[in-house]
Design a protein around this motif. Structure first.
Motif, short mmCIF file in Angstrom:
data_model
loop_
_atom_site.label_atom_id
_atom_site.label_comp_id
_atom_site.label_asym_id
_atom_site.label_seq_id
_atom_site.Cartn_x
_atom_site.Cartn_y
_atom_site.Cartn_z
N GLN A 46 98.49 -63.61 39.77
CA GLN A 46 97.31 -62.94 40.28
C GLN A 46 97.04 -63.43 41.69
OE1 GLN A 46 93.83 -62.78 37.76
NE2 GLN A 46 92.46 -62.98 39.51
N MET A 47 97.03 -62.53 42.64
CA MET A 47 96.86 -62.90 44.04
C MET A 47 95.41 -62.74 44.46
SD MET A 47 98.93 -63.98 46.38
CE MET A 47 98.78 -64.40 48.12
N ALA A 48 94.85 -63.80 45.00
CA ALA A 48 93.48 -63.74 45.51
C ALA A 48 93.51 -64.14 46.97
CB ALA A 48 92.59 -64.69 44.71
N CYS A 49 93.10 -63.25 47.84
CA CYS A 49 93.10 -63.52 49.28
C CYS A 49 91.69 -63.56 49.82
CB CYS A 49 93.90 -62.45 50.03
SG CYS A 49 95.67 -62.56 49.76
N SER A 50 91.49 -64.41 50.82
CA SER A 50 90.19 -64.53 51.45
C SER A 50 90.06 -63.50 52.57
CB SER A 50 90.02 -65.93 52.03
OG SER A 50 90.12 -66.91 51.03
N ASN A 51 88.81 -63.22 52.90
CA ASN A 51 88.53 -62.44 54.10
C ASN A 51 88.58 -63.38 55.29
OD1 ASN A 51 87.96 -59.84 52.93
ND2 ASN A 51 86.06 -60.70 52.16
N ILE A 52 89.37 -63.02 56.30
CA ILE A 52 89.55 -63.87 57.47
C ILE A 52 89.14 -63.09 58.71
CG2 ILE A 52 91.20 -65.13 58.90
CD1 ILE A 52 90.77 -66.45 56.24
N ARG A 53 88.35 -63.74 59.56
CA ARG A 53 88.02 -63.16 60.86
C ARG A 53 88.60 -64.07 61.92
NH1 ARG A 53 81.95 -61.50 61.41
NH2 ARG A 53 82.69 -60.10 59.79
N TYR A 54 89.47 -63.52 62.76
CA TYR A 54 90.23 -64.35 63.71
C TYR A 54 90.04 -63.84 65.13
CZ TYR A 54 94.21 -66.18 66.32
OH TYR A 54 94.99 -66.78 67.27
N GLY A 55 89.94 -64.78 66.07
CA GLY A 55 89.93 -64.43 67.48
C GLY A 55 89.09 -65.39 68.30
N LEU A 56 89.35 -65.39 69.60
CA LEU A 56 88.60 -66.26 70.50
C LEU A 56 87.11 -65.89 70.48
CD1 LEU A 56 90.99 -66.33 73.61
CD2 LEU A 56 90.83 -67.98 71.75
N GLY A 57 86.27 -66.84 70.12
CA GLY A 57 84.82 -66.64 70.17
C GLY A 57 84.18 -66.05 68.94
N VAL A 58 84.96 -65.84 67.85
CA VAL A 58 84.36 -65.19 66.67
C VAL A 58 83.36 -66.09 65.94
CG1 VAL A 58 86.18 -63.52 66.24
CG2 VAL A 58 86.36 -65.81 65.26
N GLY B 277 94.66 -76.97 60.00
CA GLY B 277 95.31 -77.81 59.01
C GLY B 277 95.06 -77.49 57.56
N THR B 278 93.86 -77.73 57.08
CA THR B 278 93.65 -77.73 55.64
C THR B 278 93.75 -76.36 55.00
OG1 THR B 278 91.25 -77.39 55.69
CG2 THR B 278 92.05 -79.63 55.96
N GLY B 279 93.39 -75.31 55.74
CA GLY B 279 93.36 -73.98 55.14
C GLY B 279 92.24 -73.81 54.14
N SER B 280 91.27 -74.74 54.14
CA SER B 280 90.21 -74.69 53.14
C SER B 280 89.36 -73.43 53.24
CB SER B 280 89.32 -75.93 53.26
OG SER B 280 88.37 -75.99 52.24
N GLU B 281 89.37 -72.80 54.43
CA GLU B 281 88.61 -71.56 54.59
C GLU B 281 89.20 -70.42 53.77
OE1 GLU B 281 91.89 -71.32 57.62
OE2 GLU B 281 90.59 -72.89 56.80
N LYS C 173 76.78 -68.40 45.72
CA LYS C 173 76.12 -67.81 46.88
C LYS C 173 77.15 -67.55 47.98
CE LYS C 173 71.96 -68.37 45.10
NZ LYS C 173 71.12 -67.22 44.66
N PRO C 174 76.87 -66.61 48.88
CA PRO C 174 77.80 -66.36 49.99
C PRO C 174 78.04 -67.63 50.80
CG PRO C 174 76.13 -64.63 49.87
CD PRO C 174 75.70 -65.70 48.91
N LEU C 175 79.28 -67.81 51.24
CA LEU C 175 79.64 -68.99 52.04
C LEU C 175 80.56 -68.54 53.16
CD1 LEU C 175 80.80 -72.46 50.64
CD2 LEU C 175 81.77 -71.47 52.71
N ILE C 176 80.17 -68.81 54.39
CA ILE C 176 81.03 -68.58 55.54
C ILE C 176 81.56 -69.93 56.00
CG2 ILE C 176 81.09 -67.92 57.98
CD1 ILE C 176 79.27 -65.62 57.40
N ALA C 177 82.87 -70.03 56.18
CA ALA C 177 83.50 -71.28 56.60
C ALA C 177 84.11 -71.11 57.99
CB ALA C 177 84.58 -71.69 55.60
N VAL C 178 83.58 -71.84 58.96
CA VAL C 178 84.13 -71.86 60.32
C VAL C 178 85.01 -73.09 60.42
CG1 VAL C 178 83.61 -71.91 62.78
CG2 VAL C 178 82.03 -70.79 61.20
N THR C 179 86.32 -72.90 60.44
CA THR C 179 87.24 -74.03 60.42
C THR C 179 87.51 -74.54 61.83
OG1 THR C 179 89.47 -74.73 59.85
CG2 THR C 179 89.19 -72.41 60.33
N LEU D 160 83.86 -65.58 53.63
CA LEU D 160 84.52 -65.24 54.90
C LEU D 160 85.00 -66.53 55.56
CD1 LEU D 160 85.19 -63.19 57.20
CD2 LEU D 160 82.90 -63.67 58.11
N GLY D 161 86.25 -66.54 55.98
CA GLY D 161 86.77 -67.64 56.78
C GLY D 161 86.81 -67.23 58.23
N VAL D 162 86.20 -68.02 59.09
CA VAL D 162 86.14 -67.72 60.52
C VAL D 162 87.12 -68.64 61.25
CG1 VAL D 162 84.69 -67.73 62.59
CG2 VAL D 162 83.76 -66.90 60.41
#
Length: 419
Positions: free
Chosen positions: A1-13, A141-145, A131-137, A172-174
């Motif tokens: 079962q594949m579970a993927c996170s939502n990722i937002r990537y880019g300079l300044g996000v 390294g860790t990929g915890s987002e 609860k919703p959690l946004i992670a700004v990494t 969301l992982g930022v």
């Protein structure tokens, strides 16, 4: 079962964390650490929250390499605040602390060991949404987002363990490469080696369809399932990025291209190992870091002895890949090639050596200490390190080649010195 996170990537996000307003957040717990609290990034994040009129409180007492005590402190803070959303700004220690705070605040009657991985904890499944959690990494390294895993030191056993559930995955992982420009050399190096091991271990883990017994309830399916065709794609791509950009990223904090690429590699490897899992390098790293004596790493400023996680993971990698190669030689040869080795004419019997050699090349070039003896360990410590590894069944059972007390001891002996 594949579970993927939502990722937002880019300079300044990282400026977009006010997106919590679209998650109906009214009161947010912002988790960070005392070092990041002094940097411009945190002001950027606060301004984004203020712009959306989101009330927030800051918790900055996160411990580098968190333990059960620091987790408990953050959990108590979260329970008292009655927060409806969470925002983590930091590396793996911060994000994992925030995940734990969210979990236990949403399960206020749970005892601390209820969700901790067996056999150290009770390993109960998390059945409710958090609860919703946004992670700004802020580290590559860790990929915890991207993962549903939260790791900590369990003080009574002087060993790392964790909590694993898809429910822990950030909403969301930022991934903002601008957060890496202040990252020191050794932090970039050791978190980069964590990326490398995440990709290598997930690619060489036991296959998902060779694990038994099958869970009687799909809800009990583990987050770490073994290598699989989808995770393989992410892990291989992460390795190809490491080949071109890892050394560059470590050698210059002004090489934004290289650091941006390693930030992506971290997320890619996170998606890979977040579903496939890691195995022996991580399993042995937990007592190596948990039983630290007096070792202090340059570029880290904790108030306590510390073997950084990525360093404790990579230090046994040469021995591990020599040991497991016979179980999946083709994967070892492919991994070595992805990292830049010439594998022309390499025999299956040499698969472990070719991958071990290329990993050692990266370790030597980036000045990794010469084995666990550099941390103060001797042969007299091997028995205790083995005892600290044995409970790490969540990851050690993912090894494609079975291990026991004697084989773990041999791997640690071989890792006393590595060059």
């Amino acid at each position: 079962q594949m579970a993927c996170s939502n990722i937002r990537y880019g300079l300044g996000v990282s400026k977009e964390v006010g997106d919590l307003a679209n998650m109906n957040a009214k009161k947010v717990l912002l988790v960070t650490d005392t070092n990041l609290e002094k940097l411009p990034l945190l002001q950027t994040v606060k301004e984004s929250l203020d712009k959306e009129n989101i009330n927030f409180e800051v918790y900055s007492k996160t411990r580098v390499e968190p333990n059960d005590k620091s987790f408990t402190d953050a959990i108590l803070f979260a329970k008292k605040g009655n927060f409806d959303a969470y925002l983590a700004v930091g590396g793996g220690s911060v994000i994992d602390t925030c995940k734990a705070a969210n979990l236990y605040a949403c399960n206020p009657d749970a005892e601390f060991l209820d969700f901790v991985n067996a056999p150290i904890g009770k390993g109960k499944p998390v059945k409710n949404n958090l609860k919703p959690l946004i992670a700004v990494t802020t580290t590559a390294g860790t990929g915890s987002e991207t993962t549903g895993v939260s790791i900590f030191d369990y003080s009574p056993l002087n060993a790392k363990t964790g909590i694993a559930s898809r429910m822990l995955k950030p909403t969301l992982g930022v991934v903002d490469p601008l957060t890496l420009i202040h990252l020191p050399n050794r932090v970039t190096c050791y978190t980069g080696f964590d990326v490398l091991c995440h990709a290598l271990e997930s690619l060489t883990a036991i296959a998902f369809n060779k694990r038994f017994p099958r869970p009687v309830d799909p809800a009990l399916r583990p987050a770490y399932q073994g290598s699989n065709p989808i995770s393989d794609i992410w892990s291989k791509h992460a390795l190809s990025i490491c080949k071109d950009y890892f050394v560059r990223a470590v050698n210059s904090n002004e090489d934004l291209e290289a650091r941006a690429k390693m930030h992506l590699a971290s997320a890619f490897a996170g998606i890979g190992f977040g579903n496939a899992g890691v195995h022996l390098c991580h399993g042995m790293s937990y007592p190596i870091s948990g039983m630290v004596k007096n070792y202090m790493s340059p570029d880290y400023t904790p108030e306590h002895p510390l073997i950084p996680h990525g360093l404790s993971v990579i230090i046994t990698a040469p021995a591990v890949f020599r040991f497991i190669a016979s179980a999946c030689p083709e994967r070892h040869i492919e991994a070595a090639e992805l990292l830049g080795a010439d594998v022309t004419g390499v025999k299956k019997s040499d698969a472990g050596k070719v991958l071990s050699d290329v990993v050692l090349k990266y370790m030597h070039e980036l000045q990794i200490p010469n084995g666990i003896s550099a941390f103060g360990y001797t042969s007299s410590d091997i028995s205790a390190l083995v005892e600290g590894t044995l409970p790490q069944e969540r990851v050690t059972k993912l090894s494609p080649r079975k291990v026991d007390r004697d084989s773990i001891a041999q791997l640690l002996e071989e890792s006393l010195t590595i060059y």
